[in-house]
Design a protein around this motif. Structure first.
Motif, short mmCIF file in Angstrom:
data_model
loop_
_atom_site.label_atom_id
_atom_site.label_comp_id
_atom_site.label_asym_id
_atom_site.label_seq_id
_atom_site.Cartn_x
_atom_site.Cartn_y
_atom_site.Cartn_z
N VAL A 38 48.88 39.00 42.48
CA VAL A 38 48.36 39.69 41.46
C VAL A 38 48.29 41.33 41.71
O VAL A 38 47.96 41.63 42.92
N ARG A 39 48.34 42.12 40.74
CA ARG A 39 48.24 43.46 40.81
C ARG A 39 46.79 43.76 41.11
O ARG A 39 45.85 43.28 40.40
N ALA A 40 46.51 44.45 42.28
CA ALA A 40 45.12 45.10 42.39
C ALA A 40 44.90 45.91 41.32
O ALA A 40 45.66 47.05 41.05
N GLU A 41 43.36 45.77 40.83
CA GLU A 41 42.91 46.62 39.88
C GLU A 41 42.12 47.78 40.34
O GLU A 41 41.14 47.73 41.29
N PRO A 42 42.67 48.99 40.16
CA PRO A 42 41.95 50.22 40.92
C PRO A 42 40.56 50.11 40.47
O PRO A 42 39.66 50.47 41.50
N ALA A 43 40.07 49.85 39.60
CA ALA A 43 38.56 49.91 39.04
C ALA A 43 37.86 48.90 40.10
O ALA A 43 36.50 49.08 40.23
N PHE A 44 38.51 47.88 40.48
CA PHE A 44 37.54 46.93 41.66
C PHE A 44 37.82 47.31 42.87
O PHE A 44 37.26 46.57 43.67
N ALA A 45 38.16 48.47 43.22
CA ALA A 45 38.32 48.92 44.63
C ALA A 45 36.79 49.10 45.06
O ALA A 45 36.07 49.48 44.11
N ASP A 46 36.49 48.46 46.10
CA ASP A 46 35.15 48.46 46.58
C ASP A 46 34.74 49.27 47.76
O ASP A 46 34.26 50.14 47.77
N ARG A 47 35.08 48.63 48.91
CA ARG A 47 34.60 49.39 50.15
C ARG A 47 35.83 49.88 50.86
O ARG A 47 37.08 49.29 50.89
N VAL A 48 35.79 51.24 51.36
CA VAL A 48 36.73 51.93 51.98
C VAL A 48 36.50 51.83 53.69
O VAL A 48 35.49 52.19 54.21
N ALA A 49 37.74 51.63 54.49
CA ALA A 49 37.60 51.65 55.77
C ALA A 49 38.79 52.50 56.42
O ALA A 49 39.92 52.17 55.91
N CYS A 50 38.62 53.57 56.98
CA CYS A 50 40.08 54.38 57.49
C CYS A 50 39.97 54.50 59.09
O CYS A 50 38.93 54.55 59.76
N LEU A 51 41.28 54.38 59.33
CA LEU A 51 41.31 54.38 60.88
C LEU A 51 42.95 55.20 60.93
O LEU A 51 43.67 54.78 60.60
N GLY A 52 42.63 56.19 61.68
CA GLY A 52 44.00 57.07 61.83
C GLY A 52 44.62 57.10 60.47
O GLY A 52 44.22 57.59 59.44
N PRO A 53 45.74 56.87 60.52
CA PRO A 53 46.70 57.17 59.06
C PRO A 53 46.50 56.09 58.32
O PRO A 53 47.03 55.95 57.15
N VAL A 54 45.58 54.74 58.50
CA VAL A 54 45.44 53.66 57.69
C VAL A 54 44.37 53.86 56.76
O VAL A 54 43.14 54.32 57.41
N LEU A 55 44.42 53.77 55.43
CA LEU A 55 43.40 53.57 54.56
C LEU A 55 43.29 52.06 53.92
O LEU A 55 44.22 51.60 53.41
N ALA A 56 42.24 51.34 54.19
CA ALA A 56 42.09 50.02 53.81
C ALA A 56 40.87 50.03 52.88
O ALA A 56 40.05 50.80 52.97
N VAL A 57 41.32 49.22 51.81
CA VAL A 57 40.21 49.04 50.74
C VAL A 57 39.94 47.52 50.16
O VAL A 57 41.13 46.88 50.18
N SER A 58 38.88 47.15 50.37
CA SER A 58 38.73 45.86 49.53
C SER A 58 38.47 45.84 48.12
O SER A 58 38.37 46.70 47.71
N ILE A 59 38.89 44.49 47.68
CA ILE A 59 38.78 44.47 46.09
C ILE A 59 37.70 43.43 45.65
O ILE A 59 37.87 42.39 46.04
N ALA A 60 36.79 44.20 44.91
CA ALA A 60 35.72 43.18 44.44
C ALA A 60 36.35 42.15 43.29
O ALA A 60 37.20 42.39 42.59
N SER A 61 35.76 41.03 43.45
CA SER A 61 35.89 39.92 42.34
C SER A 61 35.50 40.10 40.97
O SER A 61 35.94 39.72 40.03
N GLY A 62 34.38 41.19 40.90
CA GLY A 62 33.87 41.29 39.70
C GLY A 62 32.48 40.12 39.47
O GLY A 62 31.63 40.06 38.36
N GLY A 63 32.45 39.40 40.30
CA GLY A 63 31.40 38.35 40.10
C GLY A 63 30.66 37.99 41.49
O GLY A 63 30.74 38.88 42.50
#
Length: 146
Positions: A38-63
């Motif tokens: 399923v397409r990730a919804e930008p509005a549900f982006a929650d926590r960001v973790a960055c390391l070197g060139p990598v940008l990781a983000v968790s996606i909230a369920s909304g519940g």
């Protein structure tokens, strides 16, 4: 617009993660077994973790399920490229030096949603220049922030 985007995506932030999700139209695995991503919804982006060139983000369920997926990006020219997308349940993303640790609670059959009793599964990733690769998997009885 391109100049603004180029300036905005150079920082490790939730705004940058949302811009990367929009720009790549990132998909994450569905929570339904066998269902297509399923397409990730930008509005549900929650926590960001960055390391070197990598940008990781968790996606909230909304519940009450907390964060149920995550996606990682690396720069590709003036934009972004998805290097990993995974599903989870109440997962946490943590930078650990040049690695990314993903932590998920383990629920036993009778555990209420609030209170997992099965400990925590942990996966450590590193970026090999092309993709995120697993360097270690382990389980802990208690949650300890990396």
């Amino acid at each position: 617009m391109v100049a603004l985007l180029a300036v905005g995506v150079t920082t490790c932030s939730l705004a940058t993660a949302r811009a990367a999700i929009r720009a790549t139209r990132a998909e994450v695995p569905s929570s339904e077994s066998g269902a297509p991503p399923v397409r990730a919804e930008p509005a549900f982006a929650d926590r960001v973790a960055c390391l070197g060139p990598v940008l990781a983000v968790s996606i909230a369920s909304g519940g009450t399920a907390g964060d149920t997926s995550w996606v990682a990006f690396v720069r590709a020219g003036t934009g972004w490229r998805v290097v990993k997308a995974e599903q989870g349940y109440k997962l946490g993303l943590f930078p650990r030096g040049d690695r990314l640790e993903v932590v998920q609670p383990v629920y036993r059959r009778r555990d209420p949603n609030c209170c997992p009793t099965g400990g925590y599964d942990r996966v450590l990733y590193r970026f090999d220049g092309r993709q995120l690769v697993v360097t270690r998997r382990w389980h802990t009885r208690l949650f300890r922030r990396p």
